[in-house]
Design an enzyme around this catalytic site. Structure first.
Site, short mmCIF file in Angstrom:
data_model
loop_
_atom_site.label_atom_id
_atom_site.label_comp_id
_atom_site.label_asym_id
_atom_site.label_seq_id
_atom_site.Cartn_x
_atom_site.Cartn_y
_atom_site.Cartn_z
N ASN A 152 0.85 -1.20 0.00
CA ASN A 152 0.00 0.00 0.00
C ASN A 152 0.88 1.24 0.00
OD1 ASN A 152 -1.67 2.12 0.51
ND2 ASN A 152 -2.76 1.19 2.22
N CYS A 209 -2.11 5.25 0.42
CA CYS A 209 -3.00 5.93 1.38
C CYS A 209 -2.60 7.41 1.50
CB CYS A 209 -2.91 5.25 2.73
SG CYS A 209 -4.20 5.75 3.84
N CYS A 251 -30.30 21.75 -25.09
CA CYS A 251 -29.29 21.64 -26.15
C CYS A 251 -29.09 23.00 -26.81
CB CYS A 251 -29.70 20.58 -27.17
SG CYS A 251 -31.30 20.89 -27.94
C1 FMN Z 1 -13.01 3.66 3.96
C2 FMN Z 1 -11.92 3.24 3.03
C3 FMN Z 1 -10.77 2.68 3.56
C4 FMN Z 1 -9.75 2.28 2.72
N1 FMN Z 1 -8.66 1.69 3.26
C5 FMN Z 1 -7.67 1.25 2.45
C6 FMN Z 1 -6.57 0.53 2.98
O1 FMN Z 1 -6.49 0.27 4.18
N2 FMN Z 1 -5.62 0.14 2.12
C7 FMN Z 1 -5.67 0.40 0.79
O2 FMN Z 1 -4.76 0.00 0.04
N3 FMN Z 1 -6.73 1.06 0.25
C8 FMN Z 1 -7.71 1.48 1.05
N4 FMN Z 1 -8.81 2.10 0.51
C9 FMN Z 1 -8.84 2.37 -0.95
C10 FMN Z 1 -9.56 1.26 -1.70
O3 FMN Z 1 -8.92 0.02 -1.57
C11 FMN Z 1 -9.65 1.60 -3.22
O4 FMN Z 1 -8.35 1.72 -3.73
C12 FMN Z 1 -10.41 2.90 -3.47
O5 FMN Z 1 -11.49 3.02 -2.60
C13 FMN Z 1 -10.89 3.01 -4.93
O6 FMN Z 1 -11.82 2.00 -5.23
P1 FMN Z 1 -13.43 2.26 -5.24
O7 FMN Z 1 -13.67 3.45 -6.10
O8 FMN Z 1 -14.02 0.98 -5.74
O9 FMN Z 1 -13.81 2.55 -3.83
C14 FMN Z 1 -9.86 2.49 1.33
C15 FMN Z 1 -11.02 3.04 0.81
C16 FMN Z 1 -12.06 3.41 1.63
C17 FMN Z 1 -13.32 3.98 1.07
#
Ligand code: FMN
Length: 437
Positions: free
Chosen positions: A136, A139, A353
């Site tokens: 990751n 973040c 339009c």
């Molecule tokens: C509440 C929340 C927590 C997330 N926590 C992580 C995480 O711990 N690690 C990570 O790699 N991505 C995390 N993400 C990102 C998601 O894995 C993903 O990359 C991102 O939400 C885009 O995908 P989506 O549009 O389908 O939500 C998190 C997303 C959300 C909404």
């Protein structure tokens, strides 16, 4: 029926739909429910190193953007990596993998940018028999201030270094998750490739503020009068994510690098689009958080039905099929001519339009003809920009009709002639001029 079994860097799953690392994959309870619903795999919510527990805010951690029908378009969060105990997570991962051997379990990791920290955690994950790890580097909040997450993902040299440490210290496939909070997504992808990554996944969330409370003048979500930027995801980010996937898929320096596509995927069609652009599989977060785990059933059935209808036997038939059609602007055919047509039977005479075209564009749509409200394209003025199609509230009421070669251009009165194949050869192109001299 179409075979949608997936093999991503050697990790097998019954379908290409994985849950992305996030709350839906934070514990065994959720993951088991997801597998029961039919998800092909999960990337477990990011684990950190052993030590003091991660502490999340105790107030709202989400902001959102909605469409007029209150449908969730974009979600923003200020959540950190897992706040559950490392060893509890590892025990659960091991058990779930044992109970669901045909599903993919990849473990997301984020530890400090020192080799010892990676060396310490990798054997612990290996011991669970998980199928792989996802780094990751994405973040954008909370962890980046501590020198992790996107703080690493924004520096290609760090990415390469950490990927190399991981490849040297584990037998598990390494997927490098990229942050979109960077100007050129190819740079971190190239760095991960140079470090020996088995694949990249993208996108993680986008830095964002979704709203400001105009009474307290604080960004939302607001924690005791203050707010912080969060990570944006959901349908609103899909176009950004797809472009980044395509940028990497067509980059000659990382050709063949497997990609796991993430960002706003809500339907089978979204998934098929990501795969057509080069993603070997897809990951989903917001759609599952909005509609529940069972949405995967529509994704599976929809994808299979479409593949059957089109005669695509397996995922290999669709992955990367659109990549060669993604090009740079200079290669677009400037002789291609399309003009708008309004279906008078479908037109509800709202006039959107006309206003859009009249106020902001090319004055190519009537509003009154013979004293009657009537919206029709003035072909001689229409440049085919497509704005009217996009602002029209009635689907398929306005369509773009391509004109065949040889058709007269009504603006110039000249035939549409195939003199210039594309901008590369156009005499006004300085590069073409230089080449000709
Ligand atoms: C509440 C929340 C927590 C997330 N926590 C992580 C995480 O711990 N690690 C990570 O790699 N991505 C995390 N993400 C990102 C998601 O894995 C993903 O990359 C991102 O939400 C885009 O995908 P989506 O549009 O389908 O939500 C998190 C997303 C959300 C909404």
């Amino acid at each position: 029926m179409a075979d949608i079994r997936n093999n991503f860097v050697g990790i097998k799953s019954p379908n290409p739909f994985w849950l992305a690392s996030a709350p839906p994959t934070d514990k065994a309870y959720n993951v088991i429910r997801a597998f029961k619903a039919g998800w092909g795999g999960v990337v477990w919510k990011t684990l950190g190193e052993e030590g003091p527990p991660v502490v999340n805010v105790n107030g709202p951690r989400y902001g959102a953007i909605w469409g007029a029908d209150r449908r969730l378009l974009g979600l923003n969060n200020i959540e950190l990596i897992t706040d559950r105990d490392l060893f509890l997570n590892l025990r659960e991962i091991k058990q779930v993998k044992k109970d669901w051997p045909d599903r993919a379990i990849v473990v997301s990791l984020m530890v400090p940018c020192v080799e010892e920290s990676w060396k310490a955690i990798l054997p612990l994950v290996e011991e669970t028999e998980a199928d792989g790890i996802e780094l990751n580097f994405g973040c954008p909040h909370g962890m980046s201030e501590r020198g992790m997450g996107s703080a690493v993902g924004q520096v290609p040299e760090y990415i390469e270094m950490v990927v190399r440490w991981c490849k040297q210290n584990t037998r598990m496939p390494v997927i490098t998750k990229l942050t979109p909070n960077i100007t050129d997504i190819r740079k971190p992808a190239r760095a991960a490739f140079a470090g020996g990554t088995d694949a990249v996944s993208l996108i993680n969330t986008i830095n964002s503020i979704t709203g400001v409370d105009l009474d307290s003048f604080a960004p939302m979500p607001t924690i005791d009068g203050k707010g912080s930027h969060g990570g944006y995801c959901g349908p609103a980010v899909k176009p950004i994510a797809m472009n980044m996937v395509a940028e990497i898929a067509r980059d000659s320096e990382t050709r063949g690098l497997p990609i796991s596509g993430i960002g706003g995927i809500t339907t089978w069609r979204d998934a098929a689009e990501f795969m057509a652009l080069g993603a070997g599989n897809v990951q989903v977060c917001t759609a599952a958080m909005t509609y529940g785990f069972k949405i995967v059933q529509e994704m599976i059935e929809g994808l299979k039905n479409w593949m059957d209808a089109k005669g695509h036997a397996s995922l290999d038939d669709i992955v990367g099929r659109a990549t060669p059609n993604v090009t740079d602007w200079q290669y677009l055919n400037l002789n291609y001519v399309a003009k708008a047509r309004i279906d008078q039977d479908a037109c509800i005479k709202c006039g959107r339009c006309h206003i859009a075209c009249e106020d902001t564009s090319h004055q190519a749509i009537t509003s009154m003809v013979d004293g009657v409200r009537h919206f029709e394209v003035i072909e001689a003025e229409c440049v085919g920009c497509n704005l009217c199609v996009n602002v029209c509230p009635v689907e398929n009421c306005i369509t773009m009709e391509p004109l065949a070669a040889g058709v007269m251009d009504q603006r110039t009165g000249q035939p549409v002639s195939p003199v210039y194949f594309n901008w590369t050869q156009h005499p006004n192109n300085p590069m073409a001029k230089a080449a000709a001299e």
